[in-house]
Design a protein around this motif. Sequence first.
Motif, PDB file in Angstrom:
ATOM      1  N   THR A   1       0.842  -1.195   0.000  1.00  0.00           N
ATOM      2  CA  THR A   1       0.000   0.000   0.000  1.00  0.00           C
ATOM      3  C   THR A   1       0.875   1.242   0.000  1.00  0.00           C
ATOM      4  OG1 THR A   1      -1.804  -1.082   1.208  1.00  0.00           O
ATOM      5  CG2 THR A   1      -1.739   1.311   1.255  1.00  0.00           C
TER       6      THR A   1
ATOM      7  N   TYR B   1      -3.003   3.659  -2.690  1.00  0.00           N
ATOM      8  CA  TYR B   1      -3.402   2.498  -3.490  1.00  0.00           C
ATOM      9  C   TYR B   1      -2.860   1.212  -2.869  1.00  0.00           C
ATOM     10  CZ  TYR B   1      -4.682   6.040  -6.856  1.00  0.00           C
ATOM     11  OH  TYR B   1      -5.263   7.129  -7.443  1.00  0.00           O
ATOM     12  N   THR B   2      -3.594   0.127  -3.075  1.00  0.00           N
ATOM     13  CA  THR B   2      -3.220  -1.167  -2.503  1.00  0.00           C
ATOM     14  C   THR B   2      -3.262  -2.247  -3.573  1.00  0.00           C
ATOM     15  OG1 THR B   2      -4.093  -0.596  -0.310  1.00  0.00           O
ATOM     16  CG2 THR B   2      -3.839  -2.950  -0.814  1.00  0.00           C
TER      17      THR B   2
ATOM     18  N   VAL C   1      -6.044  -3.529  -8.048  1.00  0.00           N
ATOM     19  CA  VAL C   1      -5.441  -2.345  -7.457  1.00  0.00           C
ATOM     20  C   VAL C   1      -6.603  -1.567  -6.859  1.00  0.00           C
ATOM     21  CG1 VAL C   1      -4.215  -0.182  -7.859  1.00  0.00           C
ATOM     22  CG2 VAL C   1      -3.534  -2.264  -9.091  1.00  0.00           C
TER      23      VAL C   1
ATOM     24  N   ASP D   1      -8.260   1.648  -4.486  1.00  0.00           N
ATOM     25  CA  ASP D   1      -7.990   3.022  -4.075  1.00  0.00           C
ATOM     26  C   ASP D   1      -8.181   3.142  -2.565  1.00  0.00           C
ATOM     27  OD1 ASP D   1     -10.733   3.199  -3.570  1.00  0.00           O
ATOM     28  OD2 ASP D   1     -11.157   4.387  -5.362  1.00  0.00           O
TER      29      ASP D   1
ATOM     30  N   VAL E   1      -9.534   0.081  -9.010  1.00  0.00           N
ATOM     31  CA  VAL E   1      -9.174   1.114  -9.974  1.00  0.00           C
ATOM     32  C   VAL E   1      -9.398   0.559 -11.378  1.00  0.00           C
ATOM     33  CG1 VAL E   1      -7.310   2.583 -10.849  1.00  0.00           C
ATOM     34  CG2 VAL E   1      -7.476   2.079  -8.390  1.00  0.00           C
TER      35      VAL E   1
ATOM     36  N   TYR F   1      -6.451   3.972 -15.983  1.00  0.00           N
ATOM     37  CA  TYR F   1      -5.007   4.146 -15.826  1.00  0.00           C
ATOM     38  C   TYR F   1      -4.456   5.036 -16.933  1.00  0.00           C
ATOM     39  CZ  TYR F   1      -5.347   0.116 -12.691  1.00  0.00           C
ATOM     40  OH  TYR F   1      -5.691  -0.732 -11.666  1.00  0.00           O
TER      41      TYR F   1
ATOM     42  N   PRO G   1      -2.228   5.416 -11.970  1.00  0.00           N
ATOM     43  CA  PRO G   1      -3.688   5.553 -12.002  1.00  0.00           C
ATOM     44  C   PRO G   1      -4.069   6.865 -12.662  1.00  0.00           C
ATOM     45  CG  PRO G   1      -2.843   6.038  -9.809  1.00  0.00           C
ATOM     46  CD  PRO G   1      -1.690   5.497 -10.599  1.00  0.00           C
TER      47      PRO G   1
ATOM     48  N   THR H   1       3.262   4.556  -9.544  1.00  0.00           N
ATOM     49  CA  THR H   1       3.372   3.816  -8.289  1.00  0.00           C
ATOM     50  C   THR H   1       3.767   2.378  -8.575  1.00  0.00           C
ATOM     51  OG1 THR H   1       1.648   5.194  -7.258  1.00  0.00           O
ATOM     52  CG2 THR H   1       2.094   3.055  -6.233  1.00  0.00           C
TER      53      THR H   1
END
Length: 313
Positions: free
Chosen positions: A61, A65-66, A86, A88, A94, A97, A150, A156
């Motif tokens: 994370t 985002y995770t 992914v 939020d 999500v 992108y 994203p 990320t």
Amino acid sequence: MNTPAKFAGFAVGLAAIFGIAVAVGATIGPEPGGAAAHDSNSHTDERTAPVDEMPGGLMSTENGYTLRLENPVATAGPNIAVRFRVLDAEGRAVTRYTRSHDKDLHLIVVRRDMAGYQHVHPVLDGNGDWNTTLDLRRAGDYRVFADFTPDGGVNTTLGADLRVPGQYDVQPLPAPATTATVGEYTVTLDGTVAPGRASRVTLSVARAGRAVTDLQPYLGAYGHLVALRTADLAYLHVHPEGHPGDGVTPAGPGITFSMTAPSAGDYRLFLDFQHDGVVRTAEFTVRVAPASSAPSAEPHGGHEATPAPSHPH
């Protein structure tokens, strides 16, 4: 891919001991790419990127985002389906992108001992689930890295562990060397890497002793480089200088990267390049000395990737 200096371009371009970990690669493997030009606006100039940026992939994370694997344990096999999302900050998947290096998301998978490297491009469905298949014939603990931007966010890289039960044939880290052999190709690494600052390195491709001057674009560049710090698998994604079609960047034999190693230590480098319609991966071990005595970059090892079927990564 975009991150302003993830290994600053050595795109060259962390100290904990090997732990349990990681996961997955893709049967889809590197796929031959078209001649799409590298988007000059897709990332900042790695030569001017900050060197104190925390490497990616150390956390699941970050930036709100995770990365969540549907199942953190996978069955051993050559074509294992893997699904992930992914999420939020609100826990929603999500679905939008910003494309980077011709793809919405790059999935890098490697076993904790640096064996079984895979770079694939999963397929996103309408529910926000990413799907791909990985070659998990070798049991062990893998690290899965999702590198993405994203829509409206920043580049990320998140990491998650994937365990494949079975007999774990741990491999020693290949010794540093300046060349790697991939089938009939030889890739030579030239340059000195110092910790904490941008370093310029060039990887040159030769085939059967002759320089290759007709490399083909792959993911919008003549070379795609991933670097991992062996101590903790910190992820450093590097971008090459120039891009196909800019009128100044030659199609080989050399591919030059600007990289920033965040610390002294051993790094494992994986260079994807395309020639004659096949994407191959050259692997190196590079030892970065402390700033007071930084020596030349030294690499080793290599394997040839089989041509990938059309899409995912």
